[in-house]
Scaffold this motif. Structure first.
Motif, PDB file in Angstrom:
ATOM      1  N   LEU A  53      -7.915   0.096  11.663  1.00 24.32           N
ATOM      2  CA  LEU A  53      -6.493  -0.066  11.998  1.00 24.32           C
ATOM      3  C   LEU A  53      -6.201  -0.753  13.341  1.00 24.32           C
TER       4      LEU A  53
ATOM      5  N   LEU B 106       1.616   4.134  -3.338  1.00 23.54           N
ATOM      6  CA  LEU B 106       1.275   5.553  -3.281  1.00 23.54           C
ATOM      7  C   LEU B 106       2.289   6.400  -4.022  1.00 23.54           C
TER       8      LEU B 106
ATOM      9  N   ARG C  51      -3.108   8.606   4.207  1.00 26.34           N
ATOM     10  CA  ARG C  51      -3.068   7.836   2.952  1.00 26.34           C
ATOM     11  C   ARG C  51      -4.020   6.641   2.974  1.00 26.34           C
ATOM     12  N   HIS C  52      -4.862   6.589   4.021  1.00 25.40           N
ATOM     13  CA  HIS C  52      -5.858   5.516   4.099  1.00 25.40           C
ATOM     14  C   HIS C  52      -7.238   6.141   4.195  1.00 25.40           C
TER      15      HIS C  52
ATOM     16  N   ARG D 161     -12.344  -7.220   9.999  1.00 17.60           N
ATOM     17  CA  ARG D 161     -11.960  -5.836  10.298  1.00 17.60           C
ATOM     18  C   ARG D 161     -12.897  -4.859   9.594  1.00 17.60           C
TER      19      ARG D 161
ATOM     20  N   LEU E  48      -4.641   8.440   9.474  1.00 18.98           N
ATOM     21  CA  LEU E  48      -3.579   8.234   8.484  1.00 18.98           C
ATOM     22  C   LEU E  48      -4.060   8.809   7.161  1.00 18.98           C
TER      23      LEU E  48
ATOM     24  N   ARG F  18     -12.878   4.902  15.193  1.00 21.04           N
ATOM     25  CA  ARG F  18     -11.654   4.113  15.341  1.00 21.04           C
ATOM     26  C   ARG F  18     -11.397   3.775  16.811  1.00 21.04           C
TER      27      ARG F  18
ATOM     28  N   HIS G 169       0.835  -1.198   0.000  1.00 18.01           N
ATOM     29  CA  HIS G 169       0.000   0.000   0.000  1.00 18.01           C
ATOM     30  C   HIS G 169       0.875   1.256   0.000  1.00 18.01           C
TER      31      HIS G 169
ATOM     32  N   GLU H 262     -10.515   2.205   6.441  1.00 16.79           N
ATOM     33  CA  GLU H 262      -9.243   1.572   6.782  1.00 16.79           C
ATOM     34  C   GLU H 262      -8.654   2.172   8.059  1.00 16.79           C
TER      35      GLU H 262
END
Ligand SMILES: Nc1ncnc2c1ncn2[C@@H]1O[C@H](COP(=O)(O)OP(=O)(O)O)[C@@H](O)[C@H]1O
Ligand SMILES: [Mg+2]
Lengths: 407, 241
Positions: free
Chosen positions: B112, A16, B103-104, B124, B101, B160, A12, B108
């Motif tokens: 985590l 990116l 980039r998620h 999950r 995060l 979360r 992942h 997601e």
């Protein structure tokens, strides 16, 4: 966190920034590609040499023309055929260690059978030639004494020539083929010895001289282009070699102190030496390629260290949410491993492509074996582990509280 | 029936930072308990040691004096790995700056903590959906943090914090970066969570917010200056009469 999850997170992260990821692994790509290519070319060259050594036969000495002096001027080696059939005879009779010997003259010509047509080497020799080279027949027979003495119109084909001139079902024995308009009867087909060796047609030495060379002026009726001789035992090569040298020097009346007009060589020994040299060069090149792998590893370490710094906050978040130190270490180690493995895989693909291209364009034999590929991949995994460990360790050691405070 | 230990118990907790030979005592001699089901506000001026206290309750840091007990166990006796695992399973953090995060996507991010509970991806994501649903953010599951407003990001962060059904949610100025309306919404979310029995400790320096919590702990210069439970005291869920 499992290894698999580590790899998922790593993939992942690397996806990116594909360009950066690719540039990071470029060193590994180049290193692995070079290792694979060098291995492929090196082992190809070794294979070809081994085939040549095998094709010469064991314990064979080769005698070729040497220095020729005309009016005190030294001419190029081999510019005159200095060896004769009587030399062959003398070697056979006077040197007990020599089991078999044969003189040859050779050229290339078109061989024709019905509609088919093939350009090959024509070798005029005697049955002794096959004895020296331990070359068995696939079918048929060798030349008879009468054929050798009387310039019989017979030919023994190498397996490549037989394949090119005859359809798979056809029996070449007894068939008529033509070489330079001379009709010849096929009396034998030889066993396969290797692609470079099998493309040949043998005729009796007398036949070659009488029917193909005609009245070529520089050919003495007795001359041969080279002589091959088989020595009885392994340990007798050096001894037999000097005996032959003495005998020929005497027969050719080479004055003391002057260069011989012939050369006696042990081709297998020469090739073995060459093989050793190839191995050395290949190892050297692999060592150089490994340096590129090292540089690739350092580049990966460098980028990983930067990445750990950039992602300090991410590390803090992961720690706060329950990531153990070893989970963080595994995550970054997986990134380094993925980079190296991906780089290694691209490198293998590149190396295979490159060596196949070299094989096609330069006509070299290359041989790609799983061992070389496995070795290259093992190298890249090791690189990933070694150079990924420090950044991963550094990441795992960060204090979560401090990491969460960074911007 | 014996009384079970309080969920969290702090006994004479102190924390001194030492940097370059200079000692800064951020927290000194603080003692209090937090029972299951409570919602507690921690108030105090900037630098009074609120975050330091929170880090110790959340097992991110250890006291230099005294002890923190989680369900009766001294957290200093636990290994670093064990404390990490407890953070994944038993503690839910909510930060002032959301700490998603980047980039998620939302789902997601929410999932985590379960990565560190060793739970497979399918489960999950299923649980992350449920958690997003609980904070009203399911429709933004595949949006990235930068595509969300501050209030929305904080909702995702709360989802979360809740995903592993933690013993306690620790929120460090969760409305500090939000405008007052959005802050009120987040606060209402915490209040609703508490009504379902979720234990919450929330740092704030907004007295209005603190007033909505049943109990407020005041810190000043690292010391506990007041621990108030405004009347009328509601019946607490306690194990023994
Ligand atoms: N890592 C650290 N090193 C040194 N001093 C610190 C560190 N963290 C916090 N402090 C100090 O401890 C005191 C309390 O900080 P903190 O707990 O963050 O307060 P609050 O959250 O109430 O604003 C402050 O004086 C701060 O400067
Ligand atoms: Mg603070």
């Amino acid at each position: 966190m499992t290894m698999l999850q580590g790899f998922q997170i790593a993939l992942h992260a690397l996806r990116l920034n594909p360009l950066r990821s690719f540039l990071t692994m470029l060193g590994i790509v180049i290193g692995v590609a070079s290792i694979v290519t060098v291995f492929a070319i090196g082992s190809g060259a070794q294979l070809r040499l081994q085939e040549q050594i095998r094709s010469i036969g064991a314990n064979v000495l080769m005698i070729t023309p040497g220095a020729v002096y005309q009016g005190g001027v030294r001419l190029k080696d081999g510019s005159k055929l200095t060896m004769t059939e009587s030399d062959v005879q003398a070697i056979l009779e006077q040197i007990p260690e020599v089991q078999a010997a044969a003189g040859s003259i050779a050229g290339t010509a078109q061989v024709i059978h019905e509609g088919k047509n093939w350009n090959t080497t024509i070798n005029g020799t005697t049955t002794g030639h096959f004895m020296v080279r331990d070359w068995q027949l696939a079918t048929g027979r060798y030349f008879s004494g009468t054929e050798e003495a009387g310039a019989g119109k017979v030919v023994i084909l190498g397996s490549t020539v037989a394949r090119e001139l005859f359809a798979p079902g056809d029996d070449p024995i007894g068939a008529q083929i033509r070489i330079m308009k001379v009709p010849l009867e096929v009396v034998g087909v030889l066993d396969r010895k290797g692609p470079a060796q099998d493309d040949v047609a043998f005729v009796p030495l007398a036949t070659a001289k009488l029917r193909f060379l005609g009245s070529a002026s520089n050919i003495n009726r007795d001359s041969v282009a080279y002589i091959i001789a088989k020595v009885a035992g392994d340990g007798q090569m050096a001894g037999s070699r000097s005996e032959i040298e003495n005998l020929l020097r005497q027969r050719h009346r080479v004055p003391a102190g002057q260069e011989d007009d012939f050369k006696v060589q042990d081709p297998a020994a020469a090739m073995e030496a060459q093989q050793g040299a190839i191995r050395t060069v290949a190892l050297l090149l692999v060592a150089i390629a490994s340096v590129s792998l090292l540089v690739g590893g350092i580049s990966i370490m460098n980028v990983m260290i930067v990445s750990v710094t950039e992602r300090t906050r991410e590390i803090g978040i992961r720690r706060a949410l329950g990531g153990r130190m070893r989970d963080i270490r595994l995550q970054f180690l997986c990134e380094a491993l993925v980079l190296c493995l991906l780089g290694g895989a691209i490198g293998v693909a590149g190396g295979v492509t490159l060596s196949m291209t070299v094989a096609r364009m330069a006509g070299w034999v290359t041989s790609i074996d799983g061992q070389a590929i496995g070795l290259a991949l093992a190298f890249s995994i090791a690189t990933g582990l070694i150079f990924g460990f420090y950044p991963a360790h550094k990441a795992s050691k960060l204090s979560p509280i401090e990491a969460l405070k960074t911007e | 029936m014996t009384a079970s230990p309080p969920l969290i118990s702090l006994q004479s907790v102190g924390r001194t930072y030492r940097t370059d030979g200079v000692a800064v005592t951020a927290v000194r001699n603080v003692s209090f308990d937090i029972a299951q089901g409570e919602i507690v506000a921690v108030m105090g001026p900037s630098g009074s040691g609120k975050s330091t206290l929170m880090n110790m309750i959340g097992l991110l840091d250890l006291p230099s004096e005294g002890a923190v007990y989680l369900e009766g166990a001294d957290v200093a006796d636990l290994s670093e790995d064990r404390r990490s695992s407890l953070r994944a399973r038993s503690i839910g953090f909510v930060f002032q700056s959301y700490n998603l995060l980047a980039r998620h996507d939302a789902i997601e991010n929410v999932a985590l903590p379960l990565v560190y509970c060793g739970i497979g991806r399918r489960e999950r994501l299923a649980r992350a959906e449920a958690s997003l649903q609980a904070v009203g953010m399911l429709h933004r599951a595949h949006h990235f943090p930068r595509q969300l407003s501050g209030g929305e990001q904080q909702r995702v962060a709360i989802a979360r914090a809740l995903i592993a059904s933690p013993l306690i949610v620790l929120a460090d100025e969760p409305t500090g970066a939000l405008d007052s309306r959005t802050g009120a919404e987040i606060l209402a979310l915490f209040a609703a969570l508490n009504r379902t029995g979720q234990t919450i400790v929330m740092i704030t320096h907004d007295p209005g917010i603190a007033a909505q919590c049943r109990r407020t702990i005041h810190l000043h210069d690292g010391e506990l200056v007041a621990d108030e439970t405004p009347a009328p005291a509601l019946p607490k869920r306690s194990a023994a009469p």
